[in-house]
Design a protein around this motif. Structure first.
Motif, mmCIF file in Angstrom:
data_model
loop_
_atom_site.group_PDB
_atom_site.id
_atom_site.type_symbol
_atom_site.label_atom_id
_atom_site.label_comp_id
_atom_site.label_asym_id
_atom_site.label_seq_id
_atom_site.Cartn_x
_atom_site.Cartn_y
_atom_site.Cartn_z
ATOM 1 N N THR A 96 0.841 -1.202 0.000
ATOM 2 C CA THR A 96 0.000 0.000 0.000
ATOM 3 C C THR A 96 0.871 1.244 0.000
ATOM 4 N N ALA A 97 0.310 2.351 -0.451
ATOM 5 C CA ALA A 97 1.044 3.623 -0.449
ATOM 6 C C ALA A 97 1.405 4.031 0.980
ATOM 7 N N GLU A 98 0.489 3.784 1.914
ATOM 8 C CA GLU A 98 0.751 4.148 3.313
ATOM 9 C C GLU A 98 1.902 3.325 3.883
ATOM 10 N N GLY A 99 1.906 2.030 3.580
ATOM 11 C CA GLY A 99 2.991 1.166 4.049
ATOM 12 C C GLY A 99 4.327 1.566 3.459
ATOM 13 N N LYS A 100 4.338 1.863 2.169
ATOM 14 C CA LYS A 100 5.572 2.302 1.514
ATOM 15 C C LYS A 100 6.095 3.583 2.153
ATOM 16 N N ALA A 101 5.191 4.505 2.461
ATOM 17 C CA ALA A 101 5.602 5.765 3.086
ATOM 18 C C ALA A 101 6.236 5.504 4.456
ATOM 19 N N GLN A 102 5.698 4.559 5.206
ATOM 20 C CA GLN A 102 6.269 4.231 6.516
ATOM 21 C C GLN A 102 7.654 3.604 6.374
ATOM 22 N N ASN A 103 7.851 2.851 5.319
ATOM 23 C CA ASN A 103 9.140 2.181 5.111
ATOM 24 C C ASN A 103 10.234 3.136 4.674
ATOM 25 N N ARG A 104 9.880 4.257 4.069
ATOM 26 C CA ARG A 104 10.873 5.272 3.678
ATOM 27 C C ARG A 104 11.131 6.149 4.897
ATOM 28 N N ARG A 105 12.239 5.890 5.570
ATOM 29 C CA ARG A 105 12.464 6.575 6.844
ATOM 30 C C ARG A 105 13.944 6.660 7.184
ATOM 31 N N ILE A 106 14.231 7.506 8.152
ATOM 32 C CA ILE A 106 15.534 7.599 8.801
ATOM 33 C C ILE A 106 15.315 7.222 10.261
ATOM 34 N N GLU A 107 16.188 6.355 10.773
ATOM 35 C CA GLU A 107 16.118 5.955 12.182
ATOM 36 C C GLU A 107 17.468 6.177 12.851
ATOM 37 N N PHE A 108 17.432 6.385 14.146
ATOM 38 C CA PHE A 108 18.645 6.522 14.937
ATOM 39 C C PHE A 108 18.785 5.313 15.837
ATOM 40 N N LYS A 109 20.009 4.831 15.974
ATOM 41 C CA LYS A 109 20.341 3.755 16.916
ATOM 42 C C LYS A 109 21.581 4.162 17.687
ATOM 43 N N ILE A 110 21.707 3.603 18.867
ATOM 44 C CA ILE A 110 22.938 3.793 19.641
ATOM 45 C C ILE A 110 23.908 2.685 19.261
ATOM 46 N N ILE A 111 25.128 3.055 18.977
ATOM 47 C CA ILE A 111 26.179 2.087 18.674
ATOM 48 C C ILE A 111 26.894 1.763 19.976
ATOM 49 N N GLN A 112 26.906 0.511 20.341
ATOM 50 C CA GLN A 112 27.541 0.094 21.597
ATOM 51 C C GLN A 112 29.032 -0.067 21.433
#
Length: 170
Positions: A154-170
């Motif tokens: 779906t267009a909504e699902g595709k929009a959610q998948n296009r993202r930037i996320e932050f993680k902490i590197i241990q």
């Protein structure tokens, strides 16, 4: 008259440009928008622990997204204020190593999506560096379409998948 404060020059310039463009003929706008480093400068007394840092970054990104030009890694001006908020928090986490992860939907070639996601993550890292986040604390990673959080049907699902996320590197 419009007064305010922002945490980055790019957001200040974009806001000033938008305000000027919105002025109707016959009207004038006096702008007083300043750039502030904020109270949580690197080495300041308000440093956040890594878990609190990640929580704050995630809160800022929830309900918001860093927008890019279609099929490109150019950050849209509308995202500058959001990125300034992220930089503000990242500066308050001087001991935290951060991964900036780029993700795409599954449309198109997987290799092209991988490359695009990396270029977008690099664009965000570069923005944060200009906003005075130490480059030594940032790592850009492109995940392409390999880690969807929603259906690509779906267009909504595709929009959610296009993202930037932050993680902490241990």
């Amino acid at each position: 008259r419009i007064e305010g404060e922002t945490f980055g020059q790019a957001a200040r310039d974009a806001l000033a440009e938008r305000l000027q463009a919105a002025v109707l003929d016959g009207f004038q706008v006096e702008q007083s928008i300043t750039v502030s480093p904020g109270p949580l400068a690197v080495g300041g007394s308000g440093a956040l622990e890594p878990a609190a840092c990640l929580t704050r970054l995630s809160e800022i990104l929830s309900g918001s997204e860093i927008r890019f030009s279609t099929g490109d890694a150019t950050i849209e001006r509308a995202s500058f204020a959001l990125l300034d908020q992220l930089a503000y928090v990242a500066r308050a986490c001087p001991q935290t190593q951060l991964e900036v992860g780029g993700h795409t939907d599954a449309d198109g070639d997987a290799d092209a999506n991988q490359a695009l996601s990396l270029r977008r993550a690099v664009s965000v890292v570069n923005y944060l560096i200009v906003a005075r986040v130490s480059s030594a604390r940032l790592t850009a990673v492109g995940y392409g379409e390999t880690m969807p959080i929603a259906s690509n049907d779906t267009a909504e699902g595709k929009a959610q998948n296009r993202r930037i996320e932050f993680k902490i590197i241990q």
